[in-house]
Design a protein around this motif. Structure first.
Motif, PDB file in Angstrom:
ATOM      1  N   UNK A 274       6.777  -7.193  -6.635  1.00  0.00           N
ATOM      2  CA  UNK A 274       7.190  -6.107  -5.744  1.00  0.00           C
ATOM      3  C   UNK A 274       8.614  -6.260  -5.247  1.00  0.00           C
ATOM      4  N   UNK A 275       9.134  -7.491  -5.287  1.00  0.00           N
ATOM      5  CA  UNK A 275      10.448  -7.742  -4.716  1.00  0.00           C
ATOM      6  C   UNK A 275      10.383  -8.287  -3.309  1.00  0.00           C
ATOM      7  N   UNK A 276       9.198  -8.270  -2.718  1.00  0.00           N
ATOM      8  CA  UNK A 276       9.015  -8.809  -1.369  1.00  0.00           C
ATOM      9  C   UNK A 276       7.692  -9.561  -1.352  1.00  0.00           C
ATOM     10  N   UNK A 277       7.772 -10.869  -1.243  1.00  0.00           N
ATOM     11  CA  UNK A 277       6.567 -11.695  -1.334  1.00  0.00           C
ATOM     12  C   UNK A 277       5.664 -11.571  -0.115  1.00  0.00           C
ATOM     13  N   UNK A 278       6.230 -11.225   1.046  1.00  0.00           N
ATOM     14  CA  UNK A 278       5.444 -11.229   2.278  1.00  0.00           C
ATOM     15  C   UNK A 278       4.703  -9.922   2.513  1.00  0.00           C
ATOM     16  N   UNK A 279       5.355  -8.776   2.225  1.00  0.00           N
ATOM     17  CA  UNK A 279       4.730  -7.484   2.498  1.00  0.00           C
ATOM     18  C   UNK A 279       4.865  -6.579   1.262  1.00  0.00           C
ATOM     19  N   UNK A 280       4.186  -6.925   0.183  1.00  0.00           N
ATOM     20  CA  UNK A 280       4.333  -6.128  -1.044  1.00  0.00           C
ATOM     21  C   UNK A 280       3.717  -4.742  -0.902  1.00  0.00           C
ATOM     22  N   UNK A 281       4.466  -3.727  -1.330  1.00  0.00           N
ATOM     23  CA  UNK A 281       3.966  -2.345  -1.343  1.00  0.00           C
ATOM     24  C   UNK A 281       3.777  -1.948  -2.799  1.00  0.00           C
ATOM     25  N   UNK A 282       2.572  -1.516  -3.165  1.00  0.00           N
ATOM     26  CA  UNK A 282       2.289  -1.197  -4.561  1.00  0.00           C
ATOM     27  C   UNK A 282       1.708   0.207  -4.662  1.00  0.00           C
ATOM     28  N   UNK A 283       1.710   0.743  -5.886  1.00  0.00           N
ATOM     29  CA  UNK A 283       1.208   2.103  -6.106  1.00  0.00           C
ATOM     30  C   UNK A 283      -0.308   2.190  -6.051  1.00  0.00           C
ATOM     31  N   UNK A 284      -0.980   1.142  -6.427  1.00  0.00           N
ATOM     32  CA  UNK A 284      -2.440   1.137  -6.328  1.00  0.00           C
ATOM     33  C   UNK A 284      -3.169   1.543  -7.594  1.00  0.00           C
ATOM     34  N   UNK A 285      -2.446   1.800  -8.693  1.00  0.00           N
ATOM     35  CA  UNK A 285      -3.121   2.136  -9.947  1.00  0.00           C
ATOM     36  C   UNK A 285      -3.713   0.875 -10.568  1.00  0.00           C
ATOM     37  N   UNK A 286      -4.719   1.080 -11.418  1.00  0.00           N
ATOM     38  CA  UNK A 286      -5.295  -0.026 -12.180  1.00  0.00           C
ATOM     39  C   UNK A 286      -4.250  -0.496 -13.187  1.00  0.00           C
ATOM     40  N   UNK A 287      -3.783  -1.740 -13.055  1.00  0.00           N
ATOM     41  CA  UNK A 287      -2.692  -2.224 -13.904  1.00  0.00           C
ATOM     42  C   UNK A 287      -3.080  -2.249 -15.382  1.00  0.00           C
ATOM     43  N   UNK A 288      -4.360  -2.520 -15.681  1.00  0.00           N
ATOM     44  CA  UNK A 288      -4.778  -2.548 -17.084  1.00  0.00           C
ATOM     45  C   UNK A 288      -4.709  -1.142 -17.690  1.00  0.00           C
ATOM     46  N   UNK A 289      -5.133  -0.142 -16.934  1.00  0.00           N
ATOM     47  CA  UNK A 289      -5.126   1.228 -17.440  1.00  0.00           C
ATOM     48  C   UNK A 289      -3.695   1.710 -17.684  1.00  0.00           C
ATOM     49  N   UNK A 290      -2.823   1.536 -16.681  1.00  0.00           N
ATOM     50  CA  UNK A 290      -1.454   2.038 -16.837  1.00  0.00           C
ATOM     51  C   UNK A 290      -0.694   1.222 -17.886  1.00  0.00           C
ATOM     52  N   UNK A 291      -1.018  -0.054 -18.025  1.00  0.00           N
ATOM     53  CA  UNK A 291      -0.373  -0.865 -19.059  1.00  0.00           C
ATOM     54  C   UNK A 291      -0.748  -0.367 -20.449  1.00  0.00           C
ATOM     55  N   UNK A 292      -2.015   0.029 -20.620  1.00  0.00           N
ATOM     56  CA  UNK A 292      -2.444   0.552 -21.927  1.00  0.00           C
ATOM     57  C   UNK A 292      -1.808   1.906 -22.213  1.00  0.00           C
ATOM     58  N   UNK A 293      -1.672   2.737 -21.191  1.00  0.00           N
ATOM     59  CA  UNK A 293      -0.984   4.020 -21.380  1.00  0.00           C
ATOM     60  C   UNK A 293       0.468   3.793 -21.798  1.00  0.00           C
ATOM     61  N   UNK A 294       1.107   2.836 -21.148  1.00  0.00           N
ATOM     62  CA  UNK A 294       2.486   2.487 -21.489  1.00  0.00           C
ATOM     63  C   UNK A 294       2.567   1.995 -22.933  1.00  0.00           C
TER      64      UNK A 294
END
Length: 290
Positions: free
Chosen positions: A182-202
């Motif tokens: 995320x660029x910030x180890x203490x307070x990471x803000x993420x999109x919340x998508x399933x990383x496996x699903x979006x990685x396969x789409x990519x």
């Protein structure tokens, strides 16, 4: 060329800021810390402030190369060696750097929200493409209308590959915005998508892009196209294959920082290769004297 190298380089150094969790090493903007434009060492920030501030300083280098490119093209235009139509294109990197500084500030102020980080990256990709066009147009010299060098079918396939590349880049930012860096180890803000699903789409989009480039190579060969577009198609294919292999390895090994940085460099090189390929499908000849 220096401008293009700088535009690609700032992508990699910006990635290093995120991958070292130094995105908020300078927690304010335009200052680095409250009351100071330079980093103030604190045990909490450690080396992160220096890394983030170093990347901000590199923006100055990118600005200087963009300004130098504009000055060089302006001199060519004023002496009649290049058409005046190149001036807006030559100004694009400099305008883009200013825009990127503003987006970078918004990124800090929004605490590295993935949407602003993605915008920051995608604008960089647009600037890499514009800088590639500028370099190749200056080398062309001629100012006549573009004339196609290949039949319509390979031109359509090449343009489709360019569109799919754009989708690949956007999906890549979605994967990044959902992953661990995320660029910030203490307070990471993420999109919340399933990383496996979006990685396969990519990955699926990359496979489609590879297929289009292979089809393009076959069509160019059958059409007896000039050597330049065929060589640039082969170069793009090599870049994409390397990117695909690197993507799969980083996915299988848990996204190590070094491989992610290499993947970002590969994305920029893919934009350069695709842009160069599209420009090689046509040529410009000197316009008739008035």
């Amino acid at each position: 060329m220096a401008n293009l190298v700088a535009q690609v380089g700032i992508v990699v150094t910006g990635g290093a800021v995120r991958l070292t969790a130094s995105g908020l090493g300078c927690p304010t903007w335009p200052e680095c810390s409250v009351g100071s434009y330079t980093p103030v060492y604190t045990p909490e920030m450690g080396v992160h402030a220096a890394i983030e501030f170093g990347n901000r300083l590199l923006t100055g280098v990118v600005t200087l190369t963009a300004l130098a490119a504009l000055a060089a093209v302006s001199r060519l235009v004023l002496t009649g060696r290049r058409p005046a139509g190149l001036l807006p294109l030559a100004a694009a990197p400099l305008v883009g750097v200013v825009l990127q500084a503003l987006i970078g500030g918004i990124t800090v102020l929004t605490r590295l929200h993935p949407a602003t980080v993605a915008t920051h990256f995608l604008v960089s990709m647009a600037l890499v493409a514009a800088s590639t066009v500028l370099l190749l147009r200056v080398r062309e010299g001629a100012d006549g209308p573009p004339l196609p060098l290949v039949p319509r079918a390979p031109r359509v396939v090449a343009r489709s590959a360019g569109v799919v590349l754009g989708a690949v880049l956007v999906l890549g930012t979605v994967v990044t915005g959902s992953g661990p860096h995320s660029g910030d180890a203490e307070h990471p803000v993420r999109l919340g998508f399933d990383t496996e699903v979006v990685s396969r789409l990519h990955a699926d989009a990359v496979v489609l892009l590879l297929a289009l480039v292979v089809v393009l190579a076959v069509l160019l060969r059958r059409a007896g196209a000039p050597r330049r577009p065929r060589r640039r198609t082969a170069a793009l294919l090599v870049v994409l294959l390397a990117q695909g292999a690197l993507g799969w390895v980083q996915y299988a090994t848990g996204l190590p920082e070094v491989l992610v940085a290499g993947h970002m460099l590969g994305a920029a090189l893919g934009v350069v290769a695709t842009t160069a390929l599209l420009l090689s499908l046509r040529e410009r000849r000197p316009s008739a004297p008035a």
